[in-house]
Design an enzyme around this catalytic site. Structure first.
Site, PDB file in Angstrom:
ATOM      1  N   ASN A   1       0.858  -1.183   0.000  1.00 13.48           N
ATOM      2  CA  ASN A   1       0.000   0.000   0.000  1.00 13.48           C
ATOM      3  C   ASN A   1       0.896   1.236   0.000  1.00 13.48           C
ATOM      4  OD1 ASN A   1      -1.234   1.936   2.543  1.00 13.48           O
ATOM      5  ND2 ASN A   1      -2.509   1.703   0.737  1.00 13.48           N
TER       6      ASN A   1
ATOM      7  N   ASP B   1      -8.461   4.386   1.751  1.00 13.00           N
ATOM      8  CA  ASP B   1      -9.460   3.324   1.643  1.00 13.00           C
ATOM      9  C   ASP B   1      -8.790   1.954   1.792  1.00 13.00           C
ATOM     10  OD1 ASP B   1     -11.734   4.905   1.318  1.00 13.00           O
ATOM     11  OD2 ASP B   1     -11.525   4.997  -0.860  1.00 13.00           O
ATOM     12  N   GLU B   2      -7.637   1.797   1.129  1.00 17.75           N
ATOM     13  CA  GLU B   2      -6.887   0.545   1.275  1.00 17.75           C
ATOM     14  C   GLU B   2      -6.443   0.358   2.724  1.00 17.75           C
ATOM     15  OE1 GLU B   2      -4.854   0.158  -3.183  1.00 17.75           O
ATOM     16  OE2 GLU B   2      -3.604   0.528  -1.424  1.00 17.75           O
ATOM     17  N   LEU B   3      -5.983   1.440   3.343  1.00 22.66           N
ATOM     18  CA  LEU B   3      -5.518   1.359   4.728  1.00 22.66           C
ATOM     19  C   LEU B   3      -6.639   0.921   5.667  1.00 22.66           C
ATOM     20  CD1 LEU B   3      -3.048   1.936   6.587  1.00 22.66           C
ATOM     21  CD2 LEU B   3      -4.048   4.204   6.980  1.00 22.66           C
TER      22      LEU B   3
END
Length: 357
Positions: free
Chosen positions: A20, A86-88
């Protein structure tokens, strides 16, 4: 479309590492070197190469759920990206379920800046949060993730570090390999054999004695970093061989052992035998002793070498475990991956596995 770095039409069965990162800032530089470095060690890596927002976000969430390790690379512009956040948030969700091991990496940014939302990083996040004030559920997940993930054990690379990017990348690869070995060790106990070639120490059913040559010391092949020396001491009739740290940016000592030789039901401890010389200076971050036992919680303890007794052989406990009736492999580590200065003043003699009194 979504592109995986491990190819089309083929999916590795090895645990996957999801990276990420802020693509606009790092893709052509740091990530361009990190990804092949991991692949060169046969580590299955996934990065979102095209970063097509919206259409592929759910696909990326699937990739995160499939992964076993997430490298979260915080950088100066990270908090400008809702995509990263959002990925986090998804990474935190999987981490909280115990399905994902997260390693935060602070690339040319201080960990405290990320943890406390300070400076440009904090301003960027607040501006982004303001733009999405209509979506409180989403921004709350961002905040919760930023409050949680940076608190994990991480690897910092300050802006003014005298290390090169390549030196730092090598320390990341070492850390990922260490975690993967633990994950694969657990998988082995579930019927997925993954043989590990190790040099067995001297075992007498009561204890196992590792010489320094039976431990893996990162960088010991290069005499600029480590030298092997034979020393004589009054308490020993014969010379003993030790590894002497000369000038290293990081420390990584590893041992592995098949516990089938031990007595079932006996509790054992694992200790490293080291000596701290007067030339040792305080490292900017503590060292860690660690024990990995399949299907058991990771055992870790942090300490500063400079706080230990000088010029005497001392034992540093990595952890304890109960010998099982079945065969299992344990791994134990002594490491420090976060130094921004060259380290010296440490002698490594070996390691011992013995019954805990």
């Amino acid at each position: 479309m979504e592109a995986s770095s491990c190819g089309i039409g083929w999916r590795s069965t090895r645990p996957q590492v999801f990276i990420n990162f802020r693509g606009q800032e790092l893709r052509r530089g740091f990530i361009g070197f990190l990804e092949p470095a991991l692949k060169n060690e046969n580590i299955n890596v996934f990065i979102d190469e095209l970063e097509l927002r919206g259409r592929d976000l759910q696909n990326l969430f699937v990739r995160i759920k499939e992964s076993k390790i997430a490298l979260v690379i915080f950088s100066n512009d990270y908090a400008n990206s809702e995509w990263c956040l959002d990925e986090l948030a998804k990474i935190k969700e999987c981490m909280d379920l115990g399905n994902l091991y997260v390693i935060p990496i602070f690339y040319k940014i201080e960990p405290s800046v990320v943890k406390h939302l300070q400076g440009y990083f904090g301003e960027s996040f607040m501006n982004l949060k303001s733009r999405y004030s209509h979506d409180l559920e989403r921004t709350q997940k961002w905040e919760e993730a930023l409050a949680s993930v940076p608190q994990k054990f991480g690897l910092p690379f300050p802006e003014n570090s005298d290390r090169t990017d390549w030196d730092f990348i090598k320390s990341i690869v070492v850390e990922v390999k260490r975690v993967l070995e633990h994950i694969q060790g657990n998988s082995n106990q579930r019927g997925q054999p993954q043989p590990i070639q190790i040099q067995q120490p001297d075992v007498n059913f009561q204890r196992a004695m590792f010489s320094v040559r039976q431990l893996k010391i990162s960088g010991s092949h290069n005499a600029r970093y480590w030298t092997f020396e034979s020393i004589y001491e009054p308490s020993n009739e014969e010379a003993i061989e030790v590894a002497k740290m000369k000038r290293c940016y990081y420390l990584e000592v590893c041992g592995k052992f098949d516990t089938k030789e031990l007595i079932y039901g006996t509790r054992y401890e694992v200790v490293f035998v080291v000596k701290v010389e007067d030339t040792m200076t305080r490292w900017n971050n503590p060292a860690t002793a660690q024990l990995m036992v399949p299907d058991n919680s990771l055992q870790e303890r942090e300490f500063q070498f400079v706080d230990l007794i000088k010029n005497e052989w001392i034992e540093i406990q990595a952890g304890v475990f109960d010998a099982q009736p079945h065969k299992e492999k344990i791994a134990f580590y002594l490491y420090q991956h976060q130094s921004n200065i060259r380290m010296t003043g440490l002698l490594v003699r070996g390691a011992i596995i013995r019954p805990l009194e």
